[in-house]
Write a protein that holds these residues in place. Structure first.
Motif, mmCIF file in Angstrom:
data_model
loop_
_atom_site.group_PDB
_atom_site.id
_atom_site.type_symbol
_atom_site.label_atom_id
_atom_site.label_comp_id
_atom_site.label_asym_id
_atom_site.label_seq_id
_atom_site.Cartn_x
_atom_site.Cartn_y
_atom_site.Cartn_z
ATOM 1 N N LEU A 101 13.588 29.726 -23.004
ATOM 2 C CA LEU A 101 12.121 29.257 -23.136
ATOM 3 C C LEU A 101 11.803 30.167 -23.863
ATOM 4 C CD1 LEU A 101 12.154 27.908 -19.732
ATOM 5 C CD2 LEU A 101 12.228 27.125 -21.264
ATOM 6 N N LEU A 102 11.808 31.115 -23.519
ATOM 7 C CA LEU A 102 11.026 31.838 -25.342
ATOM 8 C C LEU A 102 11.547 31.864 -26.373
ATOM 9 C CD1 LEU A 102 10.134 35.194 -22.965
ATOM 10 C CD2 LEU A 102 8.534 33.066 -23.633
ATOM 11 N N ALA A 103 12.376 31.832 -26.663
ATOM 12 C CA ALA A 103 13.691 31.952 -27.845
ATOM 13 C C ALA A 103 12.901 29.967 -28.352
ATOM 14 C CB ALA A 103 15.001 31.415 -27.826
ATOM 15 N N SER A 124 -3.871 27.379 -37.484
ATOM 16 C CA SER A 124 -3.849 29.428 -37.466
ATOM 17 C C SER A 124 -2.179 29.084 -37.421
ATOM 18 C CB SER A 124 -4.360 29.346 -35.642
ATOM 19 O OG SER A 124 -3.410 30.463 -35.856
ATOM 20 N N ILE A 125 -1.446 29.654 -38.246
ATOM 21 C CA ILE A 125 0.260 30.283 -38.211
ATOM 22 C C ILE A 125 0.127 30.367 -36.958
ATOM 23 C CG2 ILE A 125 -0.154 30.056 -41.165
ATOM 24 C CD1 ILE A 125 -0.191 32.874 -40.686
ATOM 25 N N VAL A 126 -0.791 30.831 -35.952
ATOM 26 C CA VAL A 126 0.101 31.503 -35.035
ATOM 27 C C VAL A 126 0.326 30.699 -33.856
ATOM 28 C CG1 VAL A 126 -0.604 33.252 -33.249
ATOM 29 C CG2 VAL A 126 -1.330 33.628 -35.387
ATOM 30 N N HIS A 127 1.906 30.470 -32.649
ATOM 31 C CA HIS A 127 1.838 29.073 -32.425
ATOM 32 C C HIS A 127 2.492 30.151 -30.917
ATOM 33 C CE1 HIS A 127 1.043 26.404 -34.897
ATOM 34 N NE2 HIS A 127 1.625 26.906 -36.094
ATOM 35 N N PRO A 128 1.641 30.886 -30.031
ATOM 36 C CA PRO A 128 2.264 31.206 -29.416
ATOM 37 C C PRO A 128 2.614 30.662 -27.526
ATOM 38 C CG PRO A 128 -0.050 31.582 -29.160
ATOM 39 C CD PRO A 128 0.327 30.870 -30.103
ATOM 40 N N THR A 129 3.463 31.452 -27.426
ATOM 41 C CA THR A 129 4.106 30.569 -26.098
ATOM 42 C C THR A 129 3.300 31.518 -24.697
ATOM 43 O OG1 THR A 129 6.227 29.752 -26.749
ATOM 44 C CG2 THR A 129 6.475 30.176 -24.449
ATOM 45 N N LEU A 174 1.501 39.720 -26.102
ATOM 46 C CA LEU A 174 3.353 40.654 -26.285
ATOM 47 C C LEU A 174 3.754 40.748 -27.263
ATOM 48 C CD1 LEU A 174 4.435 38.888 -22.215
ATOM 49 C CD2 LEU A 174 3.269 41.045 -22.857
ATOM 50 N N PRO A 175 3.167 41.340 -28.455
ATOM 51 C CA PRO A 175 3.106 41.344 -29.617
ATOM 52 C C PRO A 175 4.453 41.828 -29.524
ATOM 53 C CG PRO A 175 1.819 43.280 -29.107
ATOM 54 C CD PRO A 175 2.070 43.171 -27.942
ATOM 55 N N HIS A 176 5.620 42.570 -28.996
ATOM 56 C CA HIS A 176 6.963 42.865 -29.807
ATOM 57 C C HIS A 176 7.635 41.991 -28.839
ATOM 58 C CE1 HIS A 176 6.399 42.934 -24.918
ATOM 59 N NE2 HIS A 176 7.699 43.821 -24.970
ATOM 60 N N LEU A 177 7.522 40.325 -28.790
ATOM 61 C CA LEU A 177 7.973 39.396 -28.135
ATOM 62 C C LEU A 177 8.171 38.183 -29.583
ATOM 63 C CD1 LEU A 177 7.629 38.903 -24.766
ATOM 64 C CD2 LEU A 177 9.580 40.584 -25.910
ATOM 65 N N GLY A 178 8.876 37.897 -29.633
ATOM 66 C CA GLY A 178 8.817 36.911 -30.608
ATOM 67 C C GLY A 178 9.768 37.458 -32.028
ATOM 68 N N THR A 179 8.757 35.921 -33.065
ATOM 69 C CA THR A 179 9.670 36.171 -34.567
ATOM 70 C C THR A 179 8.065 36.396 -35.406
ATOM 71 O OG1 THR A 179 11.822 35.911 -33.358
ATOM 72 C CG2 THR A 179 11.627 35.303 -36.002
ATOM 73 N N VAL A 180 8.344 36.699 -36.290
ATOM 74 C CA VAL A 180 7.661 36.251 -37.326
ATOM 75 C C VAL A 180 8.150 35.810 -38.788
ATOM 76 C CG1 VAL A 180 5.435 37.350 -38.512
ATOM 77 C CG2 VAL A 180 6.006 38.552 -36.562
ATOM 78 N N HIS A 181 8.031 34.749 -39.383
ATOM 79 C CA HIS A 181 9.008 34.488 -40.853
ATOM 80 C C HIS A 181 7.501 35.100 -42.091
ATOM 81 C CE1 HIS A 181 10.222 32.210 -42.993
ATOM 82 N NE2 HIS A 181 9.146 31.183 -44.100
ATOM 83 N N ALA A 205 11.939 36.505 -44.695
ATOM 84 C CA ALA A 205 12.322 36.719 -44.071
ATOM 85 C C ALA A 205 12.167 36.671 -42.242
ATOM 86 C CB ALA A 205 12.931 38.397 -43.659
ATOM 87 N N ASP A 206 12.845 36.637 -41.127
ATOM 88 C CA ASP A 206 12.302 36.380 -39.594
ATOM 89 C C ASP A 206 12.559 37.556 -39.278
ATOM 90 O OD1 ASP A 206 11.818 33.873 -40.121
ATOM 91 O OD2 ASP A 206 13.422 32.747 -40.656
ATOM 92 N N VAL A 207 11.569 38.187 -38.787
ATOM 93 C CA VAL A 207 11.906 39.480 -38.209
ATOM 94 C C VAL A 207 11.382 39.573 -36.770
ATOM 95 C CG1 VAL A 207 12.516 40.853 -40.412
ATOM 96 C CG2 VAL A 207 10.140 40.269 -39.782
ATOM 97 N N PRO A 208 11.812 40.841 -36.115
ATOM 98 C CA PRO A 208 10.540 40.831 -34.843
ATOM 99 C C PRO A 208 9.481 41.510 -35.411
ATOM 100 C CG PRO A 208 13.024 41.539 -35.062
ATOM 101 C CD PRO A 208 12.549 41.269 -36.207
#
Length: 736
Positions: A456-458, A512-517, A561-568, A580-583
């Motif tokens: 789900l988090l992915a 916002s460009i942030v879309h958190p779960t 939880l900033p260490h989770l997710g992906t940043v474009h 690049a899509d990176v952690p």
């Protein structure tokens, strides 16, 4: 001095013998006639050399011979004459020995079985030449036959048995025209009874040869029906002269062949059972295309008691080919499921499966990723295309073992070879069997929650429809595990829907460009924590989003939880733009370079919070590989606004070339990989050549291993340059 009584007794015996031989004839006329009859009879019976024309017995006056034998019989001297005749047989047997040695020498030189046939017919000639006439009665003929055969078997050398077996085998393929005469000769000489086991072994060996020729590796269709048809057309005609001699019709022949035919059919079933037992591991791998072989094996086991051999062979094959560190857990589970399905066909009560499955279940219980592999297959997370669960099988709740109900009128006792721990009502469906590897289904439910959380988090905004797919999976799993066990999963799915709705509201208030779960932390599995602090614009984006969230949900607070997710990211450099899509950690590091172009490792770590130096090096290597950063000095990194070209190769003399200096980050990665060289060396020693993906799969069991396949490939290439391994056609092996 003899007493008068003894002299009187001897005289009486003498007079009685004389009277019997003289037959009350006057004087000694009768004694002379008896002597003449004795000479005629012994001369007629004397065994002669049939190879000498001069010694061949001349035609005699049978009438006078019969009169002579009658006189000897009336004089009660026939037993004495028979003993003399049998002694003559023994004394003359060297003539037969001479012929046997001659024929066997010819056979050993040529290997021609017709020589053995001529020897058999020659022995029959000797037998008939020395045989007394039928008129003497069955007693004398029986005594002669016994003596002749006894002497024959005592002088036959060991080489005769091999030649005799070859002669019998020559009449089997194809059935020879001289077969009836040969079997008659065997009967006359007593060879049929003497060597019955050897004759039968010829048929057995032909059956074994034919079964191996026609059935080895052919598993799609049953073979027994074709084998029995071949037996009827080839083996039964060969058996008739030996086992059904004298049959006047088909019914008589069938009755005579019933017992021996059952033995040959038993041997055919045993041979096929042995063959399928030796192939059982590959038959299971080939299931369901090997259904024919399984049907044959089931029928053979009902005829031949080789269940223990089948269990032993399959357990041995599993230990050698399956239950070892080189086999992937998914492969072991796939083979286990195939074993379940195959052995249920062969043995529906499940005794064989219980005995074979026990080592597999114990081994799987010790593997750390067994539960994850089973759960991943249940929720469709397996991309190999080889599902453990048959889509055609009905979905049903997990079955639990129940105590035997002895009041049930349909209750059956356990099979005779069942062990004390066996239960006939074991779970019938595959999933229940897999879950029963562990004592409780709670382990599977917890692993299911963890796996669902990861999936789900992915999920991103672009493929949010996957949430509905996960919801359908959970509904199916409810049937198996029950509603109560999956309530936490329901909350997780509801959080995903609520998160989508909340994000939509926040975006409507302030884009916002942030879309958190957004999740409810009490209902989700424990997530890995981190002390990363996102710098620069990332921190500002999080703060703005949290403010709008608090306005919408004043009773709740966001914990990032900033260490989770992906940043474009889109990096705009002087001469190029990189996407690049990176952690998040990689994004945090490159954000710091927007303030200045050169950073040390300590400064970077301090800029993002407390992070592990190994994780930091790994994150920086990502940008080094993309050509964004460069390590000028040890632990000092510089932003490459202008892309640097690779330096041209220097021309040097063919002397020793020093290896270029390796950056601290690359050195750290190399040192980490060297820790796993012993693992790689061990698997290549035990398993031989392996492809790179197999090595990568097995290294995942090593503690702390987190290298990518690309990094492993680079390490293996470096090991090849050092002469440690050899790579060819995608396979790696140790350099011996």
């Amino acid at each position: 001095m003899a007493t008068a009584a003894l002299r009187s007794q001897v005289a009486a015996k003498w007079h009685e013998s004389f009277s019997r031989l003289n037959r009350t004839e006057p004087g000694i006329t009768g004694l002379i006639s008896f002597s003449q009859a004795w000479n005629i009879a012994t001369e007629y019976l004397h065994p002669r050399d049939i190879t000498d024309p001069m010694a061949v017995k001349k035609p005699a006056d049978l009438a006078s011979v019969k009169v002579a034998f009658d006189m000897i019989n009336r004089s009660r001297r026939l037993p004495v004459m028979l003993e003399t005749f049998l002694d003559d047989i023994c004394n003359q047997y060297h003539l037969i020995t001479r012929d046997i040695q001659k024929y066997l020498a010819q056979y050993e030189e040529s290997g021609d079985t017709t020589v053995m046939l001529r020897l058999v017919f020659r022995l029959v000639e000797w037998f008939r030449a020395w045989s007394p006439i039928d008129e003497l009665g069955p007693t004398i003929r029986g005594a002669y036959t016994l003596t002749f055969q006894t002497q024959l078997f005592s002088i036959l050398p060991p080489g005769f048995v091999a030649g005799f077996k070859a002669l019998c085998a020559s009449t089997l393929v194809p059935v020879a025209q001289h077969t009836p005469e040969m079997w008659d000769a065997f009967e006359v000489l007593g060879l049929t009874d003497r060597y019955e086991g050897i004759i039968a072994s010829v048929g057995y060996e032909r059956i074994e040869e034919y079964v191996r020729e026609t059935c080895t590796g052919k598993w799609d269709k049953p073979c027994l029906e074709g084998l029995r048809a071949w037996m009827t057309s080839q083996i039964v005609p060969w058996m008739l002269p030996m086992y059904a001699k004298g049959a006047v019709n088909t019914e008589d022949a069938r009755g005579m062949l019933q017992n021996v035919g059952s033995r040959f059919d038993f041997h055919m079933n045993k041979t096929l059972c042995d063959l399928r037992t030796s192939e059982i591991f590959d038959i299971i791998i080939d299931f369901p295309d090997s259904m024919g072989a399984l049907q044959d094996l089931k029928e053979c086991l009902q005829r031949v008691d080789q269940r223990a051999s089948l269990v032993q062979a399959l357990r041995k094959a599993n230990r050698k080919r399956l239950l070892h560190p080189g086999a992937d857990t998914k492969l072991i589970l796939t083979q286990y499921v195939a074993t379940i399905r195959c052995l249920r066909i062969v043995d529906p009560p499940g005794v064989l499966l219980f005995k074979v499955a026990d080592p597999i279940r114990r081994y799987l219980r010790e593997r750390p990723d067994t539960i994850r592999s089973i759960v991943a297959n249940l929720v469709g997370d397996d991309d190999s295309g080889d599902a453990l669960v048959d889509e055609n099988e009905p979905i049903q709740p997990l079955q639990q073992l129940e105590a035997d109900d002895y009041n049930d009128p349909n209750w059956d006792p356990e099979p005779i070879d069942a062990g004390p721990d066996f239960r006939t009502n074991k779970p019938s469906d595959v999933i229940s069997t897999l879950v029963s590897i562990y004592d409780s289904k709670d382990l599977f439910v917890k692993e299911l929650q963890v796996l669902l959380a990861q999936r789900l988090l992915a999920i991103t905004d672009d493929n949010f429809e996957k949430v509905e797919k996960e919801r359908r999976n959970i509904e199916i799993l409810k049937i198996r595990f029950g509603e109560a066990a999956l309530q936490v999963c329901e909350v997780m799915l509801r959080d995903m829907t609520d998160s989508k709705r909340i994000d939509g509201h926040v975006q409507s208030q302030k884009a916002s460009i942030v879309h958190p779960t957004i999740i409810s932390r009490h209902f989700w599995p424990s997530l890995e924590s981190s002390d990363i602090v996102m710098p620069g614009q990332f921190q500002a984006l999080q703060t703005d989003y949290a403010k709008e969230f608090s306005t919408f949900k004043p009773d709740k607070k966001l914990r990032w939880l900033p260490h989770l997710g992906t940043v474009h990211l889109e990096l705009q450099l002087e001469d190029r733009t990189i996407e690049a899509d990176v952690p998040p950690l990689e994004a945090a590091f490159i954000e710091l370079f927007s303030d200045k172009n050169v950073w040390t490792m300590d400064e970077l770590v301090a800029g993002v919070g407390a992070v592990d130096r190994t994780a930091a090096l790994k994150a920086l290597i990502t940008w080094i590989d993309l050509g964004v950063l460069k390590e000028d000095q040890e632990n000092t990194f510089r932003l490459l606004e202008l892309q640097e070209e690779a330096a041209p190769a220097a021309r040097t003399a063919p002397a020793a070339i020093e290896a270029p200096a390796v950056s601290a980050a690359q050195q750290q990665q190399a040192d980490q990989m060297r820790l796993y060289w012993k693992f790689i060396e061990g698997m290549l020693t035990n398993l031989g050549a392996l492809p790179l993906d197999r090595i990568q799969t097995m290294l995942r069991f090593a503690p702390g291993y987190d290298q990518t396949p690309e990094q492993l490939a680079a390490f293996m290439e470096a090991a090849r340059r050092e002469g440690l391994v050899v790579g060819r056609d995608g396979m790696w092996k140790l350099n011996r």
